[in-house]
Motif scaffolding. Sequence first.
Motif, mmCIF file in Angstrom:
data_model
loop_
_atom_site.group_PDB
_atom_site.id
_atom_site.type_symbol
_atom_site.label_atom_id
_atom_site.label_comp_id
_atom_site.label_asym_id
_atom_site.label_seq_id
_atom_site.Cartn_x
_atom_site.Cartn_y
_atom_site.Cartn_z
ATOM 1 N N ALA A 81 -10.869 3.611 -0.604
ATOM 2 C CA ALA A 81 -12.329 3.714 -0.671
ATOM 3 C C ALA A 81 -12.917 2.651 -1.594
ATOM 4 O O ALA A 81 -14.000 2.113 -1.336
ATOM 5 N N GLU A 82 -12.214 2.318 -2.678
ATOM 6 C CA GLU A 82 -12.742 1.382 -3.667
ATOM 7 C C GLU A 82 -12.553 -0.082 -3.267
ATOM 8 O O GLU A 82 -13.422 -0.914 -3.542
ATOM 9 N N ASP A 83 -11.420 -0.401 -2.659
ATOM 10 C CA ASP A 83 -11.148 -1.806 -2.333
ATOM 11 C C ASP A 83 -10.319 -1.891 -1.048
ATOM 12 O O ASP A 83 -9.111 -2.171 -1.086
ATOM 13 N N PRO A 84 -10.952 -1.664 0.097
ATOM 14 C CA PRO A 84 -10.203 -1.665 1.361
ATOM 15 C C PRO A 84 -9.569 -3.016 1.690
ATOM 16 O O PRO A 84 -8.497 -3.061 2.302
ATOM 17 N N GLU A 85 -10.188 -4.118 1.289
ATOM 18 C CA GLU A 85 -9.639 -5.437 1.597
ATOM 19 C C GLU A 85 -8.327 -5.675 0.856
ATOM 20 O O GLU A 85 -7.368 -6.216 1.413
ATOM 21 N N ALA A 86 -8.309 -5.285 -0.410
ATOM 22 C CA ALA A 86 -7.073 -5.445 -1.182
ATOM 23 C C ALA A 86 -5.958 -4.577 -0.601
ATOM 24 O O ALA A 86 -4.793 -4.989 -0.545
ATOM 25 N N GLU A 87 -6.322 -3.397 -0.135
ATOM 26 C CA GLU A 87 -5.330 -2.509 0.470
ATOM 27 C C GLU A 87 -4.827 -3.076 1.793
ATOM 28 O O GLU A 87 -3.654 -2.927 2.143
ATOM 29 N N LEU A 88 -5.729 -3.730 2.531
ATOM 30 C CA LEU A 88 -5.320 -4.364 3.781
ATOM 31 C C LEU A 88 -4.341 -5.505 3.514
ATOM 32 O O LEU A 88 -3.341 -5.667 4.221
ATOM 33 N N ASP A 89 -4.615 -6.271 2.470
ATOM 34 C CA ASP A 89 -3.693 -7.351 2.084
ATOM 35 C C ASP A 89 -2.338 -6.787 1.664
ATOM 36 O O ASP A 89 -1.285 -7.353 1.994
ATOM 37 N N GLU A 90 -2.386 -5.679 0.948
ATOM 38 C CA GLU A 90 -1.142 -5.055 0.493
ATOM 39 C C GLU A 90 -0.319 -4.564 1.689
ATOM 40 O O GLU A 90 0.902 -4.757 1.726
ATOM 41 N N LEU A 91 -0.978 -3.943 2.658
ATOM 42 C CA LEU A 91 -0.285 -3.459 3.839
ATOM 43 C C LEU A 91 0.308 -4.620 4.637
ATOM 44 O O LEU A 91 1.434 -4.538 5.144
ATOM 45 N N THR A 92 -0.452 -5.711 4.724
ATOM 46 C CA THR A 92 0.046 -6.904 5.409
ATOM 47 C C THR A 92 1.315 -7.420 4.742
ATOM 48 O O THR A 92 2.304 -7.760 5.411
ATOM 49 N N ASP A 93 1.290 -7.475 3.427
ATOM 50 C CA ASP A 93 2.451 -7.970 2.674
ATOM 51 C C ASP A 93 3.666 -7.054 2.871
ATOM 52 O O ASP A 93 4.797 -7.535 3.037
ATOM 53 N N LEU A 94 3.424 -5.753 2.879
ATOM 54 C CA LEU A 94 4.523 -4.810 3.069
ATOM 55 C C LEU A 94 5.150 -4.952 4.455
ATOM 56 O O LEU A 94 6.376 -4.893 4.603
ATOM 57 N N LEU A 95 4.317 -5.150 5.460
ATOM 58 C CA LEU A 95 4.828 -5.330 6.819
ATOM 59 C C LEU A 95 5.579 -6.658 6.953
ATOM 60 O O LEU A 95 6.602 -6.742 7.645
ATOM 61 N N ALA A 96 5.073 -7.671 6.274
ATOM 62 C CA ALA A 96 5.744 -8.970 6.313
ATOM 63 C C ALA A 96 7.125 -8.889 5.660
ATOM 64 O O ALA A 96 8.079 -9.529 6.112
ATOM 65 N N ARG A 97 7.250 -8.092 4.628
ATOM 66 C CA ARG A 97 8.541 -7.926 3.962
ATOM 67 C C ARG A 97 9.559 -7.239 4.865
ATOM 68 O O ARG A 97 10.770 -7.330 4.632
ATOM 69 N N ARG A 98 9.072 -6.573 5.868
ATOM 70 C CA ARG A 98 9.960 -5.887 6.803
ATOM 71 C C ARG A 98 10.389 -6.792 7.957
ATOM 72 O O ARG A 98 11.047 -6.330 8.882
ATOM 73 N N GLY A 99 9.997 -8.039 7.890
ATOM 74 C CA GLY A 99 10.485 -8.997 8.869
ATOM 75 C C GLY A 99 9.462 -9.529 9.853
ATOM 76 O O GLY A 99 9.795 -10.368 10.695
ATOM 77 N N LEU A 100 8.210 -9.064 9.767
ATOM 78 C CA LEU A 100 7.193 -9.571 10.673
ATOM 79 C C LEU A 100 6.660 -10.908 10.168
ATOM 80 O O LEU A 100 6.622 -11.152 8.959
#
Length: 221
Positions: A81-100
């Motif tokens: 709720a406070e910073d959706p963009e930062a959370e989106l970046d974090e999710l992107t980074d986590l998915l990238a670490r999984r090989g994407l």
Amino acid sequence: MSTRLNWLRAGVLGANDGIISTAGLVVGVAGATTSRTEVLTAGVAGLLAGSLSMAAGEYVSVSSQRDSEQAALEQERRELAEDPEAELDELTDLLARRGLSSDVAREAAVQLSERDALRAHARVELGIEPDQLANPWHAALASFAAFTVGALLPLLAIVLPEPSQRVPVTVAAVLLALVVCGLLSARLGEAPPRRAVLRNVLGGALAMAVTYAVGSLLGSG
């Protein structure tokens, strides 16, 4: 499927605990006395004490786990709720670490967030299924039932036969049950069955031998 296997494994282990602890208790008492009433009283007391203890312990443990998971989900909800963009970046980074790749990870993060951002972060970041949090009451009742079912076998085996046959019948029934529990636990855990069965049988046999020796010593005194 994994949740179901975990429950099955916990049930087998709970029954195994009920078998060993109750068998050790009643065999020890049978070594001290031939009174069916005293053996039955001790066995029922041990069954109730053990099953209630297992249930209480499981309730406390699962409640603590559930509280921690709910707290983590609430924190994630605030961050979204406070910073959706930062959370989106974090999710992107986590998915990238999984090989994407970066592009695919970004696209996946966007699509997952559009569907249910909290669920996406709970699964990928926290390893939590928001709709499948463990129920402490279910866990407590399952532990109570599993321990009780396991404890009933040595209890019945010790009180039904004649005094001279009580210990041999109980030992045989318990060792056979421990073989079955060892095979089931090994199968559910995809472990070598021989080692699991041997460990289980030796542990149960040792418990009964020690308590019978103590009971015989105290009874003769």
